[in-house]
Design a protein around this motif. Structure first.
Motif, PDB file in Angstrom:
ATOM      1  N   TYR A 215       0.858  -1.179   0.000  1.00  0.00           N
ATOM      2  CA  TYR A 215       0.000   0.000   0.000  1.00  0.00           C
ATOM      3  C   TYR A 215       0.903   1.241   0.000  1.00  0.00           C
ATOM      4  CZ  TYR A 215       1.122  -0.104   4.996  1.00  0.00           C
ATOM      5  OH  TYR A 215       1.786  -0.135   6.195  1.00  0.00           O
ATOM      6  N   GLN A 216       0.312   2.370  -0.335  1.00  0.00           N
ATOM      7  CA  GLN A 216       1.057   3.616  -0.358  1.00  0.00           C
ATOM      8  C   GLN A 216       0.771   4.417   0.916  1.00  0.00           C
ATOM      9  OE1 GLN A 216       3.221   4.558  -2.815  1.00  0.00           O
ATOM     10  NE2 GLN A 216       2.851   2.524  -3.733  1.00  0.00           N
ATOM     11  N   GLU A 217       1.816   5.056   1.452  1.00  0.00           N
ATOM     12  CA  GLU A 217       1.649   5.919   2.624  1.00  0.00           C
ATOM     13  C   GLU A 217       1.719   7.382   2.202  1.00  0.00           C
ATOM     14  OE1 GLU A 217       3.353   3.301   6.349  1.00  0.00           O
ATOM     15  OE2 GLU A 217       4.760   4.613   5.283  1.00  0.00           O
ATOM     16  N   ILE A 218       0.882   8.196   2.835  1.00  0.00           N
ATOM     17  CA  ILE A 218       0.935   9.626   2.565  1.00  0.00           C
ATOM     18  C   ILE A 218       2.019  10.278   3.435  1.00  0.00           C
ATOM     19  CG2 ILE A 218      -1.485   9.690   1.886  1.00  0.00           C
ATOM     20  CD1 ILE A 218      -2.170  10.839   4.611  1.00  0.00           C
ATOM     21  N   LYS A 219       2.290  11.554   3.228  1.00  0.00           N
ATOM     22  CA  LYS A 219       3.406  12.219   3.923  1.00  0.00           C
ATOM     23  C   LYS A 219       3.145  12.426   5.406  1.00  0.00           C
ATOM     24  CE  LYS A 219       5.170  14.662  -0.132  1.00  0.00           C
ATOM     25  NZ  LYS A 219       5.479  15.991  -0.724  1.00  0.00           N
TER      26      LYS A 219
ATOM     27  N   VAL B 116       1.886   9.279  11.528  1.00  0.00           N
ATOM     28  CA  VAL B 116       0.971   8.911  12.605  1.00  0.00           C
ATOM     29  C   VAL B 116       1.492   9.405  13.948  1.00  0.00           C
ATOM     30  CG1 VAL B 116       2.011   6.627  12.960  1.00  0.00           C
ATOM     31  CG2 VAL B 116      -0.370   7.008  13.604  1.00  0.00           C
ATOM     32  N   ASP B 117       2.825   9.457  14.125  1.00  0.00           N
ATOM     33  CA  ASP B 117       3.414   9.900  15.397  1.00  0.00           C
ATOM     34  C   ASP B 117       3.064  11.348  15.718  1.00  0.00           C
ATOM     35  OD1 ASP B 117       4.568   7.468  15.823  1.00  0.00           O
ATOM     36  OD2 ASP B 117       6.458   7.996  14.878  1.00  0.00           O
ATOM     37  N   ASP B 118       2.817  12.145  14.671  1.00  0.00           N
ATOM     38  CA  ASP B 118       2.518  13.551  14.881  1.00  0.00           C
ATOM     39  C   ASP B 118       1.069  13.772  15.310  1.00  0.00           C
ATOM     40  OD1 ASP B 118       5.091  14.119  14.122  1.00  0.00           O
ATOM     41  OD2 ASP B 118       4.549  14.493  12.023  1.00  0.00           O
ATOM     42  N   GLU B 119       0.225  12.779  15.102  1.00  0.00           N
ATOM     43  CA  GLU B 119      -1.205  12.943  15.372  1.00  0.00           C
ATOM     44  C   GLU B 119      -1.740  12.055  16.485  1.00  0.00           C
ATOM     45  OE1 GLU B 119      -3.686  12.770  11.979  1.00  0.00           O
ATOM     46  OE2 GLU B 119      -2.376  13.978  10.704  1.00  0.00           O
ATOM     47  N   PHE B 120      -0.930  11.044  16.858  1.00  0.00           N
ATOM     48  CA  PHE B 120      -1.496  10.041  17.767  1.00  0.00           C
ATOM     49  C   PHE B 120      -0.387   9.412  18.591  1.00  0.00           C
ATOM     50  CE2 PHE B 120      -3.430   5.867  18.726  1.00  0.00           C
ATOM     51  CZ  PHE B 120      -4.641   6.293  19.222  1.00  0.00           C
ATOM     52  N   GLN B 121      -0.721   9.018  19.834  1.00  0.00           N
ATOM     53  CA  GLN B 121       0.246   8.339  20.678  1.00  0.00           C
ATOM     54  C   GLN B 121      -0.418   7.221  21.476  1.00  0.00           C
ATOM     55  OE1 GLN B 121       1.922  10.951  23.609  1.00  0.00           O
ATOM     56  NE2 GLN B 121      -0.052  11.798  24.236  1.00  0.00           N
ATOM     57  N   VAL B 122       0.391   6.243  21.890  1.00  0.00           N
ATOM     58  CA  VAL B 122      -0.085   5.074  22.640  1.00  0.00           C
ATOM     59  C   VAL B 122       0.712   4.950  23.923  1.00  0.00           C
ATOM     60  CG1 VAL B 122      -0.280   2.557  22.662  1.00  0.00           C
ATOM     61  CG2 VAL B 122      -0.847   3.827  20.583  1.00  0.00           C
ATOM     62  N   GLU B 123       0.011   4.697  25.038  1.00  0.00           N
ATOM     63  CA  GLU B 123       0.655   4.444  26.326  1.00  0.00           C
ATOM     64  C   GLU B 123       0.208   3.067  26.828  1.00  0.00           C
ATOM     65  OE1 GLU B 123      -0.159   7.537  29.127  1.00  0.00           O
ATOM     66  OE2 GLU B 123       0.062   9.129  27.633  1.00  0.00           O
ATOM     67  N   VAL B 124       1.161   2.176  27.092  1.00  0.00           N
ATOM     68  CA  VAL B 124       0.860   0.842  27.619  1.00  0.00           C
ATOM     69  C   VAL B 124       1.262   0.820  29.087  1.00  0.00           C
ATOM     70  CG1 VAL B 124       1.296  -1.622  27.430  1.00  0.00           C
ATOM     71  CG2 VAL B 124       1.202  -0.226  25.356  1.00  0.00           C
ATOM     72  N   LYS B 125       0.285   0.656  29.973  1.00  0.00           N
ATOM     73  CA  LYS B 125       0.518   0.747  31.419  1.00  0.00           C
ATOM     74  C   LYS B 125       0.285  -0.586  32.134  1.00  0.00           C
ATOM     75  CE  LYS B 125      -0.729   5.657  31.714  1.00  0.00           C
ATOM     76  NZ  LYS B 125      -1.586   6.658  32.395  1.00  0.00           N
ATOM     77  N   THR B 126       0.359  -1.684  31.408  1.00  0.00           N
ATOM     78  CA  THR B 126       0.182  -2.995  32.034  1.00  0.00           C
ATOM     79  C   THR B 126       1.065  -4.024  31.349  1.00  0.00           C
ATOM     80  OG1 THR B 126      -1.384  -4.802  32.438  1.00  0.00           O
ATOM     81  CG2 THR B 126      -1.835  -3.382  30.561  1.00  0.00           C
ATOM     82  N   ASP B 127       1.584  -4.953  32.137  1.00  0.00           N
ATOM     83  CA  ASP B 127       2.391  -6.043  31.577  1.00  0.00           C
ATOM     84  C   ASP B 127       1.535  -7.083  30.867  1.00  0.00           C
ATOM     85  OD1 ASP B 127       4.662  -4.868  32.583  1.00  0.00           O
ATOM     86  OD2 ASP B 127       4.626  -6.018  34.462  1.00  0.00           O
TER      87      ASP B 127
END
Length: 790
Positions: free
Chosen positions: A199-203, A206-217
């Protein structure tokens, strides 16, 4: 897991002459059992037709007379559908067609000839959950590209065949079409095709618009990507048809792609409406009593054992089970966040069992391949770009604590042949591993087998031996006798003999479940122990293991009673379980239950009472070699037993069981039970059975009855009689016990029958009279008894 032949054929080339029945049997041969197989749509003898003329039926206000061109001829068909009209192409069920609703036959409807039926989609037999209102309300209208005279199921893509597999718990890889394709590839020596992931990615990143935090093992792997400007619409026919064949209802192209990828790769995905989710996604444990409304509209109350997906406002999904309603993909959704993750399988299983079982939770519970987690993400982006006009943002948010390395296991040809009893050469073994998609290297007569991560069920060499056995074919392994010294077994035949004896006595054996409610654990016993509770019970009514078998036999009694069966004589031999001194223990027991009438002989029945049950127990103890070593004693009885008609069974000085009538508070009917701890009983050794010839001299019988205190037991008097009589007294029987108006209060009358004989001579009346008088005087003296003369 349902296998769609059309779906799996996208990844492996199957021979044209390979029937669905043959595939099912071949899969069973290598260890994958199935429940059913056959066509997805069962309707037969269908053809595409075109209505060339449609007019009202002269004798009906709603029927139509249709002339339908089927290519080879024009048929007259009466149809009642409101949308029937000239110029549309339709599904025609010809004379003899088999539909779920019955067989179609030529006939006359209100005086007009009808040579078939015009069908709606519903009438083909599709499950109601797959149908739209138009599929139910009128006949199916096919597209203008439908070719008259051809098969409508092929045109609609419903000509699929399916197998419903009942997979083993360790084969989580087969909860995917790709996994089943690899299995078929091993069976038929076919290579599995790669799936399209490009697939093609646009410029935009995702890091600039969204973030993920994992707080459990409890989350080992979490991937997220963003796709913008998706267009929500109906899915392509091939996606809808493959979902329906696998039992999943199509919704729209975006939701369907999520389900399609799950079926394809085995990795559950979740799509969030990005604009409703916000810019942060958090993986954490739920707060106690936290509430979440899931996609099915149900409000769920969570605990600290549940894993949730949340944003800054609160939880938006139940990890591994179901998403939340607040971030659902709807018709106006434009931007989505894709989640592909691996959560702790035990946590997911406990949550799903408590709240909801789903297709996703079923896969999380059995374990997932980390590489497939990445693959599923790429596949979803490919399909969203292609079928939903999505624009995939550059990059991917990755949280990964997994080990994605393939496993290498060392094994030898001898290891395999010694276990399987075969003589396979190295080339044959390597060929099996190659067919399974494993990589094999030979080093110093050892095979270094690299197993891909998709096969999470393989970790030791014994697993590889199993793979060789099932793919090579158990039927191809020649049976041989083991090469070892044979000796006679030591199987204990005693329990089998007990069964035979009780059946000879007219009792029927039953088999009952060992599960009971924990509240019944101390019923019918006074023993001191803890009830063994189940960690994962089937239901609250079956959450513990039984100690006594009487509750189980009582359920059999109640079932028979409810079916008007009143004469019951049953027994069971099984184990009772208990916890004592922090140790789990079990005892092998025999339980008997009798009520109603007991069959003695042809034309002779007797009402079951205490003495019938006592006779059964005595017969059994005699049979086992405990004659003259047992007694029936009064003592402390469980509250469920009648105190005046019960006895403890004492063998060699130890209580081994209990017998008697159930208390009226427990059961209103006259029900008699006995339970013997066979493990305790068998601790008493029995000697060899001794035989003696029948006495050729006649015996003399004498009867007498005495009146004495009510509290005195007959067994005590019998001991006194034996002691006073000498060897010539060979038998004592109690034949009558009387308490009534002719006897003083607190007194009773017991009548005995005595048998005298001598193996060396004929006894005279004078000799017996002397002994008889001595016995009576001893009884009168010891028990202050008086001889009853009437």
């Amino acid at each position: 897991m349902i296998l769609s032949k059309n779906f799996v054929s996208d990844y492996i080339e199957l021979d044209n002459d390979l029937t669905i029945e043959k595939i099912a049997e071949d899969m069973t041969r290598v260890g994958n059992e199935y429940d059913s197989c056959g066509k997805f749509v069962q309707a037969t003898n269908l053809i595409i037709g075109e209505i060339v003329e449609c007019k009202d039926h002269p004798n009906s206000d709603h029927l139509h007379l249709c002339k339908v061109n089927i290519g080879s001829e024009i048929l007259n068909i009466v149809c009642g559908a409101p949308n029937a009209r000239a110029g549309i192409k339709v599904i025609v069920a010809l004379d003899g067609a088999e539909l779920p609703g019955g067989t179609i036959k030529k006939g006359t409807i209100r005086g007009e000839e009808s040579n078939g039926m015009l069908c709606s989609i519903k009438e083909l037999g599709l499950d109601h959950k797959f149908l739209k209102p138009a599929d139910i309300e009128g006949i199916a209208e096919l597209g203008s590209d439908a070719v008259v005279g051809e098969d409508p199921l092929v045109y609609l893509g419903l000509d699929d065949e399916i197998i419903d597999f009942e997979l083993t718990a360790n084969r989580g890889d087969e909860l995917s079409v790709l996994g089943l394709a690899y299995e078929l590839g091993a069976i038929y020596s076919k290579k599995v095709k790669d799936i399209e992931l490009d697939y093609q990615e646009i410029k935009e990143k995702v890091d600039d618009e969204f973030q993920v935090e994992v707080k459990t093992d409890n989350c080992k792997l979490f991937l997220a990507k963003k796709v913008k400007n998706v267009v929500i619409q109906e899915s392509p026919a091939f996606i809808k048809n493959r979902l329906m064949a696998c039992g999943i209802r199509p919704i729209n192209n975006v939701v369907d792609i999520s389900n399609y990828v799950m079926l394809e790769t085995g990795q559950p995905l979740h799509f969030y409406d990005a604009d409703r989710l916000g810019d942060t996604l958090i993986v954490r444990m739920a707060d106690e009593q936290e509430e979440l409304t899931t996609l099915d509209g149900e409000a769920r109350t969570l605990s600290q054992d549940d894993i949730v997906i949340a944003n800054k406002e609160g939880s938006v999904g139940l990890a591994g089970v179901m998403g939340g309603l607040t971030t659902e993909v709807e018709q106006d959704t434009k931007n989505i966040i894709i989640e592909s993750a691996i959560f702790d399988s035990v946590r997911v299983r406990k949550t799903s069992k408590k709240i909801l079982r789903s297709e996703a939770s079923n896969r999380f519970e059995k374990g997932l391949d980390p590489k497939r987690t990445y693959m599923a993400m790429e596949r979803a982006c490919h399909l969203l770009e292609r079928y939903a006009s999505g624009e995939v943002l550059k990059g991917r948010i990755t949280y990964d604590k997994t080990d994605c390395q393939d496993k290498t296991i060392t094994i030898t040809k001898e290891n395999i042949n010694n276990v399987l009893g075969t003589n396979l050469d190295e080339c044959t073994i390597i060929d099996v591993f190659n067919r399974l998609g494993f990589t094999t290297k030979v080093k110093s007569k050892k095979l270094l087998v690299t197993v891909p991560t998709r096969r999470i069920d393989i970790s030791i060499k014994e697993d590889l031996i199993e793979e060789v056995g099932r793919i090579y074919g158990i039927n191809n392994i020649e049976g041989r006798l083991p090469k070892l010294d044979m000796r006679k077994g030591t199987y204990d035949k005693t329990t089998r003999a007990i069964r035979g004896k009780l059946v000879d006595l007219g009792l029927n054996e039953v088999l009952t479940q060992i599960f009971i409610n924990e509240g019944q654990g101390h019923d019918y016993t006074t023993d001191d122990f803890e009830v063994v509770k189940l960690l994962d019970p089937l239901s609250i009514e079956k959450n513990a293991l039984r100690y006594s078998m009487i509750p189980s036999l009582m359920k059999v009694y109640e079932y028979n009673k409810s079916h008007n069966q009143k004469d019951i004589s049953i027994f069971e031999m099984a184990k009772g379980f208990y916890l004592k001194n922090n140790t789990y223990q079990e005892d092998y027991k025999l339980c008997i239950l009798m009520t109603g009438e007991y069959y003695l002989e042809l034309g002779n029945k007797k009402r079951v009472d205490f003495y019938i049950l006592k006779g059964i127990v005595e017969e059994l103890l005699h049979f086992l070699g405990y004659e003259n070593r047992y007694t029936f004693e009064v003592g402390e009885f469980p509250k469920e037993f009648h105190p005046g008609q019960s006895a403890n069974i004492n063998v060699a000085g130890k209580i081994v069981g209990i017998m008697g009538k159930l208390h009226p508070n427990t059961c209103r009917e006259d029900v008699y039970v006995a339970e013997i701890n066979l493990d305790q009983l068998f601790k008493n050794k029995t000697g060899k059975i001794k035989y003696k010839e029948f006495n050729k001299y006649p015996n003399i019988k004498k009867d007498f009855a005495v009146i004495l205190d009510k509290e005195i037991q007959a067994s005590e008097i019998m001991k006194t009689i034996k002691k006073a009589s000498g060897k010539t007294l060979t038998n004592i029987e109690v034949f009558d016990v009387y308490v009534g108006k002719n006897i003083e209060e607190n007194k009773k009358s017991i009548a005995f029958s005595l048998t005298f004989e001598d193996s060396s001579k004929t006894l005279t009346d004078e000799e017996v009279a002397v002994l008889f008088d001595k016995i009576i005087k001893e009884v009168e003296k010891k028990y202050q008894a008086t001889l009853r003369d009437n």
